[in-house]
Design an enzyme around this catalytic site. Sequence first.
Site, PDB file in Angstrom:
ATOM      1  N   ALA A 172      -5.660  -2.183  -5.058  1.00 54.76           N
ATOM      2  CA  ALA A 172      -5.133  -0.815  -5.122  1.00 54.76           C
ATOM      3  C   ALA A 172      -5.682  -0.119  -6.360  1.00 54.76           C
ATOM      4  CB  ALA A 172      -3.608  -0.847  -5.158  1.00 54.76           C
ATOM      5  N   GLY A 203      -5.253   4.637   2.052  1.00 54.65           N
ATOM      6  CA  GLY A 203      -5.302   3.669   3.141  1.00 54.65           C
ATOM      7  C   GLY A 203      -4.827   4.278   4.451  1.00 54.65           C
ATOM      8  N   ASP A 212       0.848  -1.188   0.000  1.00 55.41           N
ATOM      9  CA  ASP A 212       0.000   0.000   0.000  1.00 55.41           C
ATOM     10  C   ASP A 212       0.885   1.240   0.000  1.00 55.41           C
ATOM     11  OD1 ASP A 212      -2.092   1.996   0.743  1.00 55.41           O
ATOM     12  OD2 ASP A 212      -3.273   0.208   1.222  1.00 55.41           O
ATOM     13  N   GLN A 253      -7.360   3.989  -8.002  1.00 49.78           N
ATOM     14  CA  GLN A 253      -7.978   5.309  -7.913  1.00 49.78           C
ATOM     15  C   GLN A 253      -9.453   5.050  -8.119  1.00 49.78           C
ATOM     16  OE1 GLN A 253      -9.918   8.440  -8.109  1.00 49.78           O
ATOM     17  NE2 GLN A 253      -9.796   7.725 -10.236  1.00 49.78           N
ATOM     18  N   ASP A 312       4.036   2.095  -4.181  1.00 50.95           N
ATOM     19  CA  ASP A 312       2.998   2.471  -5.137  1.00 50.95           C
ATOM     20  C   ASP A 312       2.981   1.432  -6.260  1.00 50.95           C
ATOM     21  OD1 ASP A 312       1.421   3.666  -7.152  1.00 50.95           O
ATOM     22  OD2 ASP A 312       2.091   5.683  -6.618  1.00 50.95           O
ATOM     23  N   TYR A 332     -12.875   6.168 -15.319  1.00 53.44           N
ATOM     24  CA  TYR A 332     -12.704   5.146 -14.279  1.00 53.44           C
ATOM     25  C   TYR A 332     -13.199   3.783 -14.766  1.00 53.44           C
ATOM     26  CZ  TYR A 332     -13.770   2.425 -10.084  1.00 53.44           C
ATOM     27  OH  TYR A 332     -13.866   1.419  -9.165  1.00 53.44           O
TER      28      TYR A 332
END
Length: 310
Positions: free
Chosen positions: A75, A37, A32, A77, A53, A142
Site C-alpha cells: 500500500a 485498488g 486495502d 502513494q 487505510d 516519493y
Amino acid sequence: MDKVIVTGGAGFIGSHVVEELIRRDYEVSVIDNFSSGHHENIAGLPVKLYICDVADPAVINLIQSLKPDFIIHLAAQVSVARSVKDPLLDARTNVVGSLNVINAANSAGVKKVVFSSSAAVYGNPKSLPVLTSHPAEPESPYGLTKLTVENYLKMFDKFHHLSYGILRFSNVYGPRQDAEGEGGVVSIFADRIRKGTPPMIYGDGKQTRDFIFVKDVAAAAVSALRVENSFCANVSSATSVSIIRLFEIMKAVSHSDIEVLYGPERQGDIRDSTLSNEETKSILNWVPCFDLVSGLRETLGIVSGRNAAL
C-alpha cells in the site's frame, strides 16, 4: 498453511501478488482502502478482504487480530509528481502508514515484512547498472519516503529483531495498471494506443528506464518470504530502454500508427535508470521470465481485449 497479509492487495501489483500467494498455497488476507485498488482485481479469489487505510491507526489492531505469519506491504502513494505537489499526503500514506504496519507486525510476532521500495531511492545514478550499494540520494519526496521506511525497517530489526525484505522495484508494468492520473508510462501508452490518441512524452524521450513485468515482481515478492535473513534487493530486468523506443515497440506490437507529443520535463524525474539484479537472483532464487516484448504483448492483449491478436 501460513497466513499472509497483503496491504494494497486490490491494487495493480498487489492483486498479482495475491494470485501468486494463492498459487503457492498461502492463506491470504487483503487490506486495502480502494483509493487506487479495484474490487474486480481480486473478485472471485479465495481471500479475506478488510477495507482500511494503513494510515489509520485502526489498522494496527486489525493486523494484530489477524495474527499473520508474514506481511507483504505494498500500500502506497506511488506518484512522484503528486509527492512533489503534496509531500504531506505522500508522507501520511508512505511513512505513517508504513510505520503503522511495521509496528503492528512487530507486536503481532510476524516472521518477516516484505516492503515494496523503489529505484527512486537512488536518485540520479552515478553509475549503471545500479547496485544496492549505490548511494541513496532521492530526487523526490516519493523516493525520500521509501528510503525513510527502509531505515525504519532496519531500526525495527536492530531493536526488535523484526526480519525484513526490502525490494527496490524498477518500473513495473503489466495488466491492471491504471492508465488514469499517474499510471505507469506503459499503461498510459497502451490506453492511448487503444483510443488512437497521441500520448505525451515529457522531455526529449531519450530518458531510459528498466521495465519489469508485474508477474515477475509478484514471484519475487512471494519468494522473499522464505529468505531467512533480512535483506535489500533490486527487482528489475537489468535492461534499459528509452521512453521513445518503448513507444515505438508498443506501436509495432499493436500495429498502431499514432504519433507522440512532447511536453516539458517533470520535476523529480530521473534521467536514466537500470538496476542490477544479479544479487537478487541469488538471494531469492529467482529470475525474470518475461522479456519486454512478451510482457508488452500480454499487457496490450489485456488492454485491447483478452482475445486480441497482436
